[in-house]
Design a protein around this motif. Sequence first.
Motif, short mmCIF file in Angstrom:
data_model
loop_
_atom_site.label_atom_id
_atom_site.label_comp_id
_atom_site.label_asym_id
_atom_site.label_seq_id
_atom_site.Cartn_x
_atom_site.Cartn_y
_atom_site.Cartn_z
N LYS A 127 0.84 -1.19 0.00
CA LYS A 127 0.00 0.00 0.00
C LYS A 127 0.88 1.25 0.00
O LYS A 127 2.07 1.19 0.32
CB LYS A 127 -0.92 -0.03 1.23
CG LYS A 127 -2.12 0.89 1.19
CD LYS A 127 -3.07 0.53 2.34
CE LYS A 127 -4.28 1.45 2.37
NZ LYS A 127 -3.93 2.77 2.96
N SER A 128 0.30 2.39 -0.33
CA SER A 128 1.09 3.62 -0.43
C SER A 128 1.69 4.06 0.89
O SER A 128 2.66 4.81 0.91
CB SER A 128 0.22 4.76 -0.99
OG SER A 128 -0.88 5.02 -0.14
N ASP A 129 1.15 3.57 2.02
CA ASP A 129 1.74 3.92 3.32
C ASP A 129 2.90 3.00 3.69
O ASP A 129 3.45 3.10 4.79
CB ASP A 129 0.68 3.91 4.41
CG ASP A 129 0.03 2.54 4.62
OD1 ASP A 129 0.43 1.57 3.94
OD2 ASP A 129 -0.89 2.44 5.46
N TRP A 133 0.63 -6.26 2.46
CA TRP A 133 -0.56 -7.09 2.62
C TRP A 133 -0.33 -8.39 1.84
O TRP A 133 0.05 -8.36 0.67
CB TRP A 133 -1.78 -6.37 2.09
CG TRP A 133 -2.05 -5.04 2.76
CD1 TRP A 133 -1.21 -3.96 2.79
CD2 TRP A 133 -3.23 -4.66 3.46
NE1 TRP A 133 -1.79 -2.92 3.49
CE2 TRP A 133 -3.03 -3.33 3.90
CE3 TRP A 133 -4.43 -5.30 3.75
CZ2 TRP A 133 -3.99 -2.63 4.63
CZ3 TRP A 133 -5.40 -4.61 4.47
CH2 TRP A 133 -5.18 -3.29 4.91
N ARG A 161 -1.81 -8.13 7.29
CA ARG A 161 -1.24 -6.80 7.07
C ARG A 161 0.00 -6.67 7.93
O ARG A 161 -0.05 -6.83 9.15
CB ARG A 161 -2.24 -5.70 7.44
CG ARG A 161 -1.68 -4.27 7.35
CD ARG A 161 -2.73 -3.29 7.88
NE ARG A 161 -2.27 -1.91 7.83
CZ ARG A 161 -1.62 -1.29 8.83
NH1 ARG A 161 -1.32 -1.96 9.95
NH2 ARG A 161 -1.25 -0.04 8.71
N PHE A 184 -5.41 -3.58 -4.61
CA PHE A 184 -6.14 -2.40 -4.18
C PHE A 184 -6.75 -1.68 -5.38
O PHE A 184 -6.20 -1.71 -6.49
CB PHE A 184 -5.20 -1.41 -3.47
CG PHE A 184 -4.82 -1.83 -2.07
CD1 PHE A 184 -5.70 -1.65 -1.01
CD2 PHE A 184 -3.58 -2.39 -1.82
CE1 PHE A 184 -5.35 -2.04 0.28
CE2 PHE A 184 -3.22 -2.77 -0.54
CZ PHE A 184 -4.11 -2.60 0.52
N GLU A 188 -7.21 3.13 -3.34
CA GLU A 188 -6.97 2.30 -2.16
C GLU A 188 -8.14 2.26 -1.18
O GLU A 188 -7.97 1.88 -0.03
CB GLU A 188 -5.68 2.72 -1.43
CG GLU A 188 -4.43 2.56 -2.28
CD GLU A 188 -3.16 2.86 -1.53
OE1 GLU A 188 -3.20 3.63 -0.55
OE2 GLU A 188 -2.11 2.32 -1.92
N LEU A 191 -10.10 -3.19 -1.24
CA LEU A 191 -9.15 -4.27 -1.40
C LEU A 191 -9.90 -5.46 -1.96
O LEU A 191 -10.87 -5.94 -1.36
CB LEU A 191 -8.49 -4.66 -0.08
CG LEU A 191 -7.52 -5.85 -0.16
CD1 LEU A 191 -6.28 -5.48 -0.98
CD2 LEU A 191 -7.11 -6.34 1.23
N VAL A 213 -11.60 -0.42 2.79
CA VAL A 213 -10.38 -0.24 3.57
C VAL A 213 -10.54 0.98 4.46
O VAL A 213 -10.73 2.10 3.98
CB VAL A 213 -9.15 -0.08 2.66
CG1 VAL A 213 -7.88 0.05 3.51
CG2 VAL A 213 -9.03 -1.26 1.70
N GLY A 217 -5.81 0.18 8.49
CA GLY A 217 -5.87 -1.11 7.84
C GLY A 217 -7.06 -1.97 8.18
O GLY A 217 -7.06 -3.16 7.85
N ARG A 304 -0.05 3.26 -7.02
CA ARG A 304 -0.43 3.75 -5.71
C ARG A 304 -0.33 5.27 -5.66
O ARG A 304 0.53 5.87 -6.30
CB ARG A 304 0.48 3.16 -4.64
CG ARG A 304 0.48 1.64 -4.55
CD ARG A 304 -0.76 1.08 -3.84
NE ARG A 304 -2.01 1.25 -4.56
CZ ARG A 304 -2.40 0.44 -5.55
NH1 ARG A 304 -1.65 -0.54 -5.94
NH2 ARG A 304 -3.55 0.65 -6.15
#
Length: 305
Positions: A127-129, A133, A161, A184, A188, A191, A213, A217, A304
């Motif tokens: 994910k972009s953060d 996952w 996660r 995603f 995002e 999911l 989402v 998370g 992302r």
Amino acid sequence: MSLIDPFEIIDPRFRAYVIPIAWLETLHTGMRWTEGPVWFADMRCLIWSDIPNNRLMRWSEASGAVDVFRADSNFANGNTRDRQGRLISCEHRTRRVTRTEPDGNVTVLADRYQGKRLNSPNDVVVKSDGTIWFTDPTYGISAAYEGGKAESELGGNHVFRLDPRDGSLAIVADDFRQPNGLAFSPDESKLHVADSGFIGNPAWPRHIRSFDVGAEGRLAGGGVLTEVAPHAPDGIRVDVDGNIWSSAGDGVHCYTREGELIGKIRVPERVGNLTFGGGDRNRLFICGHTSLYSIFLNTSGAQRP
């Protein structure tokens, strides 16, 4: 190259994604079961898994050459890249998720949950953060062919996660038979996760579910978005319009974000996984049973935020 039209138009909306003069190309063949394709734009290459042969392969866009990227992959399955461009892999034999550092060293990111060994991590997205996952079915421990025969210590097959910043690992979905591919939506907010329980047990699911989402998370919903047949969904990807491109027994299926099947790319063997790549991310790389294919599309893979 196959000169037979590979596109099957089920709904007129699919025509917008088809390039009529693009054909299905065979890039490499002679493998046992291909999986986990990941595109490296900075090196103009694709890396993918040949699971039973216990190796990672590499295809060069510049030369078309194929070589062995890693001879002993620990029966790696799914692969992706993190936000720093490092290779993230799901390994069957060692039952772990790893990261390959720039110097080639391998760092173990997760191999246990609450002291119990994972089953056999299968597919993975970042994910972009920066959170990772992954799905954890039992395919890699069901036989020595894809890893090593063993009993599940967890007693269930889950979606996890992982936060690599503090090493925390959490179960985000625990009601799957055999969770498999995951992707995603472009923003995002969703999911999508495939359940391929049908593989090995025809009474079990062969569908794709969609979750909302939330913060930190947390997942909500998880209703069935669509059924996939023939066979079952395995790897999935999402394009910039939110369409879901899924592996299937007869090739690649394209579903709208609402789960409507609008078209197919016919492939001469069962498909295990796929990914978008190339300079414009408009080239779909397809892992068939024994071969690596590609085809250009009039869309590109979601990136992302």
